[in-house]
Write a protein that holds these residues in place. Sequence first.
Motif, short mmCIF file in Angstrom:
data_model
loop_
_atom_site.label_atom_id
_atom_site.label_comp_id
_atom_site.label_asym_id
_atom_site.label_seq_id
_atom_site.Cartn_x
_atom_site.Cartn_y
_atom_site.Cartn_z
N VAL A 45 81.27 21.88 10.70
CA VAL A 45 82.71 21.77 10.50
C VAL A 45 83.37 23.05 10.96
CG1 VAL A 45 84.55 21.43 8.80
CG2 VAL A 45 82.34 20.28 8.49
N GLY A 46 84.37 22.93 11.82
CA GLY A 46 85.15 24.08 12.27
C GLY A 46 86.58 23.91 11.81
N PHE A 47 87.09 24.88 11.05
CA PHE A 47 88.45 24.79 10.53
C PHE A 47 89.44 25.41 11.51
CE2 PHE A 47 86.11 24.11 6.64
CZ PHE A 47 86.88 23.17 6.00
N ASP A 48 90.47 24.64 11.84
CA ASP A 48 91.60 25.16 12.62
C ASP A 48 92.68 25.67 11.69
OD1 ASP A 48 90.44 24.48 15.12
OD2 ASP A 48 91.04 22.40 14.81
N THR A 49 92.86 24.97 10.55
CA THR A 49 93.82 25.36 9.52
C THR A 49 93.16 25.16 8.17
OG1 THR A 49 95.64 24.55 10.88
CG2 THR A 49 96.12 24.93 8.56
N PRO A 50 93.06 26.18 7.35
CA PRO A 50 93.42 27.56 7.62
C PRO A 50 92.43 28.19 8.60
CG PRO A 50 92.33 27.41 5.50
CD PRO A 50 92.48 26.01 6.01
N VAL A 51 92.87 29.22 9.26
CA VAL A 51 92.04 29.91 10.23
C VAL A 51 90.95 30.67 9.48
CG1 VAL A 51 92.04 31.69 12.02
CG2 VAL A 51 93.95 30.11 11.84
N ALA A 52 89.72 30.59 9.99
CA ALA A 52 88.60 31.29 9.37
C ALA A 52 88.83 32.80 9.42
CB ALA A 52 87.30 30.93 10.07
N VAL A 53 88.37 33.48 8.40
CA VAL A 53 88.49 34.93 8.32
C VAL A 53 87.10 35.53 8.52
CG1 VAL A 53 89.08 36.87 6.81
CG2 VAL A 53 90.42 34.75 6.71
N ALA A 54 86.98 36.43 9.49
CA ALA A 54 85.70 37.08 9.74
C ALA A 54 85.36 38.01 8.59
CB ALA A 54 85.76 37.86 11.05
N VAL A 55 84.11 38.00 8.19
CA VAL A 55 83.63 38.90 7.14
C VAL A 55 82.44 39.67 7.69
CG1 VAL A 55 84.42 37.42 5.25
CG2 VAL A 55 82.12 37.12 6.16
N PRO A 56 82.16 40.85 7.14
CA PRO A 56 81.01 41.62 7.63
C PRO A 56 79.71 40.86 7.38
CG PRO A 56 82.36 42.91 6.10
CD PRO A 56 82.88 41.52 6.08
N HIS A 57 78.69 41.13 8.20
CA HIS A 57 77.38 40.52 8.02
C HIS A 57 76.80 40.97 6.69
CE1 HIS A 57 77.60 39.03 12.02
NE2 HIS A 57 77.47 40.21 12.60
N ARG A 58 76.18 40.03 5.98
CA ARG A 58 75.50 40.35 4.71
C ARG A 58 74.05 40.71 4.98
NH1 ARG A 58 74.84 36.40 0.72
NH2 ARG A 58 74.35 34.94 2.35
N SER A 59 73.48 41.54 4.14
CA SER A 59 72.06 41.84 4.27
C SER A 59 71.26 40.70 3.64
CB SER A 59 71.72 43.18 3.59
OG SER A 59 72.02 43.11 2.21
N ALA A 60 70.00 40.59 4.02
CA ALA A 60 69.17 39.46 3.59
C ALA A 60 68.86 39.48 2.10
CB ALA A 60 67.86 39.45 4.38
N ASN A 61 69.01 40.60 1.43
CA ASN A 61 68.65 40.66 0.02
C ASN A 61 69.84 40.46 -0.91
OD1 ASN A 61 69.94 43.09 0.46
ND2 ASN A 61 68.39 44.34 -0.55
N THR A 62 70.92 39.86 -0.43
CA THR A 62 72.07 39.57 -1.28
C THR A 62 71.91 38.17 -1.87
OG1 THR A 62 73.31 38.70 0.60
CG2 THR A 62 73.64 41.03 0.05
N VAL A 63 72.66 37.89 -2.92
CA VAL A 63 72.59 36.59 -3.58
C VAL A 63 73.28 35.55 -2.71
CG1 VAL A 63 73.32 35.28 -5.60
CG2 VAL A 63 72.52 37.63 -5.86
N GLY A 64 72.69 34.38 -2.60
CA GLY A 64 73.27 33.28 -1.83
C GLY A 64 72.46 32.98 -0.59
N ILE A 65 72.81 31.89 0.05
CA ILE A 65 72.08 31.48 1.25
C ILE A 65 72.37 32.47 2.37
CG2 ILE A 65 71.85 29.68 2.99
CD1 ILE A 65 72.57 27.65 0.80
N TRP A 66 71.33 33.04 2.93
CA TRP A 66 71.49 34.03 4.00
C TRP A 66 71.26 33.41 5.37
CZ3 TRP A 66 67.88 36.57 7.36
CH2 TRP A 66 68.42 37.67 8.04
N ARG A 67 70.42 32.38 5.43
CA ARG A 67 70.11 31.78 6.72
C ARG A 67 69.82 30.30 6.57
NH1 ARG A 67 65.51 34.05 4.93
NH2 ARG A 67 63.57 32.90 5.11
N THR A 68 69.87 29.63 7.69
CA THR A 68 69.46 28.24 7.80
C THR A 68 68.24 28.22 8.70
OG1 THR A 68 71.72 27.45 7.56
CG2 THR A 68 70.15 25.96 8.62
N ALA A 69 67.20 27.52 8.30
CA ALA A 69 65.99 27.44 9.11
C ALA A 69 65.87 26.04 9.70
CB ALA A 69 64.76 27.76 8.25
#
Length: 129
Positions: A45-69
């Motif tokens: 899914v790609g959102f046109d509205t609202p426009v996506a906000v870029a966030v800094p890359h997270r490190s792999a040891n943070t809480v939450g899904i870090w990658r998709t395999a």
Amino acid sequence: LGFVLLARSVSRFDDGSRLHIEGPVASRVVVLRPAGGGDVVLQLVGFDTPVAVAVPHRSANTVGIWRTALLVGDLDAAAADLARVGVATLSPIGSLTLAPGLDVRLVCFRGPDGEVVELIENPPGASAP
């Protein structure tokens, strides 16, 4: 990566509250099936509205899904396909022991929103993806 396009759509809603978004929502959606079939599909899914906000890359040891395999049948061919279309991998192809006797080859790259996508080669003797 061999996915087959199943559907493509555009959605527009004046009220995005059901998605926990204030105001209108407009998005583009594609639904993909892995080339090997199966019961799981991938919906992007790609959102046109609202426009996506870029966030800094997270490190792999943070809480939450870090990658998709994603499981692929030929990792070398998949990595070559990525290189051919200009997608850089985060490292060369590597290997990892997931369990005793279960060694896999893998490579990671960043998707269009900076998310990490990992390609894992289907282990020998396993059914083809």
